[in-house]
Design an enzyme around this catalytic site. Structure first.
Site, mmCIF file in Angstrom:
data_model
loop_
_atom_site.group_PDB
_atom_site.id
_atom_site.type_symbol
_atom_site.label_atom_id
_atom_site.label_comp_id
_atom_site.label_asym_id
_atom_site.label_seq_id
_atom_site.Cartn_x
_atom_site.Cartn_y
_atom_site.Cartn_z
ATOM 1 C CD GLU A 201 -5.247 10.662 25.718
ATOM 2 O OE1 GLU A 201 -4.241 10.599 24.974
ATOM 3 O OE2 GLU A 201 -5.682 11.734 26.166
ATOM 4 C CE1 TYR B 146 -8.975 29.987 22.574
ATOM 5 C CE2 TYR B 146 -10.974 31.047 23.361
ATOM 6 C CZ TYR B 146 -10.190 29.924 23.236
ATOM 7 O OH TYR B 146 -10.623 28.730 23.765
#
Length: 406
Positions: free
Chosen positions: A75, A236
């Site tokens: 992050e 998917y």
């Protein structure tokens, strides 16, 4: 400074520190209100711990079972006028609340695919816990991976395999429903996606943790996947991501054999329900499907978010004091309510007729938007978004240096 959402395409480029903290607080309160987990894990490592299912499993482990947790993620702290990424603010809030509750919580920020971050994590486990990790959650969603040994760079793509896929999709922000065509992936794209999203890195983590005696007798490790209905299979399950997830399932079987013989441990795949995440927002067709799914599951009072899903995974599957129920392929199914026949039949019926004119009434696209903004800390009750906030937030266990990822 005053922080407002700035949406570009599928992502929001800003995050609200107080909103993210409020969102994390809601999840923590949910975990605390449920009856506590008996026989739950005590020392938990979460790889991909800052958002979504990874963060939710960290919260359930800590506040549901009183576990010590170490979280690994990649992050970005705030810099100048740029806010931190939501996962940074989420973790700052989680650690602060965990420490106030007397819980051990430390985090490592960096590329989980790298040998260096694996070693840092192992060093911390040995120093603070002397090993004994009894649960490893693997919840990484990443667009690229640098192979730690060869330096090769892999980029994942979301494409069908074999033929062009035609269906409809929605622009979530405008509500416009339009046809979409997605060209099939090349062989290289299929291989690259498997290298990023398959089980290769999960196996590297477990093997490294085992080698350095970090794992407890009876350890469990869990990775997440999604199957979904036929409607989404071409893009998917039968596409590049699905191919990678098959590799993940194969890895689970191999790790399960290893852990079973060495530590009476288990490696498991949990099939989770479709939810609004930063990852799912980028998949064509899926946001429209989720908007319909939300509407139907809410009407039937069986809707769950990440935290409810992870609570059920821990309480009714992993730590129910009974054999863990799995399907014929050995997978845990907490997508069971989503895949109920009545739910899927209703979606199929509505899919045929949904268009720009009726999308706001036929589906819960408003709920989709609300959840999307919440990922970034916006649209939460009790937050004054017109008021200036301090965008620099510290994660107690992490020292920010200029070398940290930007």
């Amino acid at each position: 400074m005053i922080v407002q959402p700035k949406v570009r395409g599928f992502i929001c480029t800003t995050a609200h520190p107080e909103g993210c903290a409020r969102h994390v607080g809601e999840w923590i309160n949910y975990a605390k209100q449920e009856p506590s987990l008996t026989g739950g894990p005590q020392k938990v490592l979460i790889i991909g711990a800052s958002t979504g299912f990874g963060l939710a499993s960290r919260i359930v482990a800590a506040f549901g079972a009183g576990a010590k947790t170490i979280g690994v993620f990649f992050e970005r702290p705030a810099s100048g006028k740029r806010t931190a990424s939501p996962g940074w603010y989420n973790t700052a809030a989680f650690e602060k609340t965990a420490l106030a509750a007397g819980l051990y919580a430390k985090s490592i920020n960096g590329d989980a695919f790298s040998d260096e971050i694996k070693q840092q994590t192992i060093d911390l486990i040995q120093k603070d816990w002397q090993g004994g990790v009894d649960l490893v959650i693997y919840s990484i969603a990443s667009p690229r991976r640098v192979h730690p040994r060869t330096g090769e760079i892999f980029n994942s793509v979301l494409k069908p395999i074999g033929q062009t896929y035609h269906n409809k999709t929605v622009d979530v922000m405008t509500g416009e429903v339009s046809p979409v065509s997605i060209e099939p992936a090349t062989e290289k794209e299929i291989r690259d996606t498997e290298a990023v999203m398959g089980g290769d890195d999960w196996a590297l983590w477990i093997n490294a943790l085992f080698k350095y005696n970090c794992l407890a007798e009876g350890v469990k490790t869990v990775a997440f996947t999604y199957i979904g209905p036929e409607l989404t299979h071409a893009v998917y399950r039968n596409g590049t991501i699905g191919r990678a997830k098959l590799h993940l399932e194969k890895t689970a079987r191999e790790l399960d054999t290893q852990l079973e013989s060495a530590l009476s441990g288990q490696a498991l795949i949990s099939v989770n329900k479709a939810l609004v995440t930063q990852a799912s927002a980028a998949i064509p067709v899926v946001p429209l499907y989720i908007s319909l799914l939300y509407k139907i599951m809410k009407e039937k009072n069986i809707h769950e978010g990440c935290i409810e899903q992870m609570w059920r995974l821990f309480k009714e599957r992993l730590y129910s004091n009974q054999n863990i129920p799995t399907d014929s392929e050995g997978r845990i199914r907490i997508d069971d309510w989503e895949m109920r026949e009545d739910v899927q039949a209703e979606i199929k019926r509505l899919w045929e007729s949904i268009n720009t004119g009726n999308v706001e009434t036929v589906s819960d696209i408003a709920g989709y938007r609300e959840d999307f903004y919440k990922l970034f800390g916006f649209g939460l009750n009790g937050i004054d978004y017109e008021r200036g906030v301090e965008i620099e937030k510290a994660i107690p266990s992490i020292t920010v240096t200029p070398e940290n990822p930007e």
